[in-house]
Design an enzyme around this catalytic site. Structure first.
Site, PDB file in Angstrom:
ATOM      1  N   ASP A 106     -11.273   2.380  -2.608  1.00 50.20           N
ATOM      2  CA  ASP A 106     -12.015   1.111  -2.584  1.00 50.20           C
ATOM      3  C   ASP A 106     -13.516   1.313  -2.357  1.00 50.20           C
ATOM      4  O   ASP A 106     -13.926   1.989  -1.402  1.00 50.20           O
ATOM      5  CB  ASP A 106     -11.452   0.177  -1.511  1.00 50.20           C
ATOM      6  CG  ASP A 106     -10.118  -0.415  -1.950  1.00 50.20           C
ATOM      7  OD1 ASP A 106      -9.950  -0.688  -3.155  1.00 50.20           O
ATOM      8  OD2 ASP A 106      -9.233  -0.573  -1.089  1.00 50.20           O
ATOM      9  N   ARG A 269      -6.828  -9.707   1.041  1.00 48.16           N
ATOM     10  CA  ARG A 269      -7.181  -8.329   1.376  1.00 48.16           C
ATOM     11  C   ARG A 269      -8.299  -8.325   2.411  1.00 48.16           C
ATOM     12  O   ARG A 269      -9.323  -8.982   2.216  1.00 48.16           O
ATOM     13  CB  ARG A 269      -7.626  -7.650   0.084  1.00 48.16           C
ATOM     14  CG  ARG A 269      -8.063  -6.237   0.237  1.00 48.16           C
ATOM     15  CD  ARG A 269      -8.473  -5.657  -1.101  1.00 48.16           C
ATOM     16  NE  ARG A 269      -9.806  -5.122  -0.945  1.00 48.16           N
ATOM     17  CZ  ARG A 269     -10.401  -4.295  -1.798  1.00 48.16           C
ATOM     18  NH1 ARG A 269      -9.790  -3.918  -2.893  1.00 48.16           N
ATOM     19  NH2 ARG A 269     -11.606  -3.844  -1.571  1.00 48.16           N
TER      20      ARG A 269
HETATM   21  C1  SIN Z   1      -6.896  -3.245  -4.856  1.00 48.97           C
HETATM   22  O1  SIN Z   1      -7.256  -3.659  -3.756  1.00 48.97           O
HETATM   23  O2  SIN Z   1      -7.444  -2.310  -5.414  1.00 48.97           O
HETATM   24  C2  SIN Z   1      -5.737  -3.944  -5.520  1.00 48.97           C
HETATM   25  C3  SIN Z   1      -4.443  -3.464  -5.008  1.00 48.97           C
HETATM   26  C4  SIN Z   1      -3.310  -4.315  -5.513  1.00 48.97           C
HETATM   27  O3  SIN Z   1      -3.540  -5.438  -5.968  1.00 48.97           O
HETATM   28  O4  SIN Z   1      -2.171  -3.867  -5.430  1.00 48.97           O
END
Ligand code: SIN
Length: 278
Positions: A106, A269
């Site tokens: 990330d 997230r």
């Molecule tokens: C991400 O945060 O890169 C996406 C991960 C996901 O949607 O599984």
């Protein structure tokens, strides 16, 4: 299966990385002992999958993230209204892109890239929408000593303009209001807590190597991208509603599979700031 003194159950997911975690309800604040056990399991396994969960309220999710460090605000992606530190992961029939479709760690283009990411998914397609993770410690360990010494001291360039510019316009983010960070990081980094070495390049953000021309850096980077994506270092996680994954961006990469269009997949997230890689 290991059961910790705070009652957390840890079941290995694969020989290399990953663990399923049960015996803790993340929709309530966790206590000090549970935090210590989760932190240790995180360092030992690199990615944790918390199962049998209820939906975590945004405030609790943020508090949980803050136990591990200061929270990160994404430079370009849309946040949940009223919660700048929550990135809504959402793909549906009108989406032009889904997040994280190519292997990456990330926001590795940040000067101090995120330490870890906590994602809870509330809406899932009936099938598909798995997330893959790859173990960057094993990827490093499997290189020959000769190749390790070639990489030692190299600095990789991580950019984001090519990715972020216009990417989230269909979600109401104007391209003038985003940041497109660039950062140079050691190609091999040492995890600040475990002290283990990991490869730190990915095909989403890494565009070159300092001091090398395009052909020279491409040959090294292409080899490393393929090597790091080898099936032997990977796991693939099939989500259940309200599972929460917590991954360590310093020693893993991941990739979200968008094989479920036109169905919907949605979650929240929370990302935790990390240190400058060394
Ligand atoms: C991400 O945060 O890169 C996406 C991960 C996901 O949607 O599984």
């Amino acid at each position: 299966m290991t059961i910790t003194s705070s009652g957390i159950k840890i079941q290995k997911y694969s020989p290399n990385l990953g663990a399923i975690i049960t015996g803790v309800d993340l929709s309530k604040e966790i206590n000090e002992d549970q935090f210590k056990d989760i932190h240790k399991a995180f360092l030992d396994n690199q990615v944790l999958f918390f199962q049998n969960q209820n939906e975590i309220a945004p405030e609790i999710h943020l508090k949980l993230g803050k136990l591990f460090g200061e929270l990160h605000v994404h430079p370009a992606a849309p946040s949940m209204p009223g919660y700048p530190e929550i990135f809504e992961i959402h793909a549906h029939k009108n989406s032009k892109v889904a997040n994280g479709e190519f292997w990456h760690s990330d926001v590795s283009c940040d000067i101090e890239p995120p330490l870890g990411t906590m994602l809870q998914l509330h809406i899932l397609p009936e099938t598909g929408g798995d997330t893959m993770f790859s173990d960057m410690y094993s990827a490093y360990n499997e290189l020959s000593n000769k190749y390790k010494s070639l990489l030692d001291g190299l600095i990789a360039i991580h950019e984001s303009e090519h990715l972020y510019s216009g990417r989230y316009e269909d979600r109401g983010v104007n391209r003038d209001n985003i940041k497109t960070p660039v950062a140079n990081h050691p190609l091999i980094r040492t995890h600040p807590i475990t002290g283990k070495k990991a490869i730190y390049v990915n095909r989403t953000f890494t565009t070159g190597i300092e001091g090398m021309n395009k052909n020279e850096s491409s040959s090294i980077l292409e080899f490393l991208f393929e090597h790091c994506e080898h099936v032997n270092f990977q796991i693939r996680y099939r989500w259940n509603k309200n599972d929460m994954a917590f991954w360590d961006n310093r020693c893993t990469m991941h990739r979200a599979i968008w094989d479920y269009w036109p169905n919907e997949r949605k979650g929240r997230r929370v990302t935790i700031k990390g240190d400058k890689p060394v």
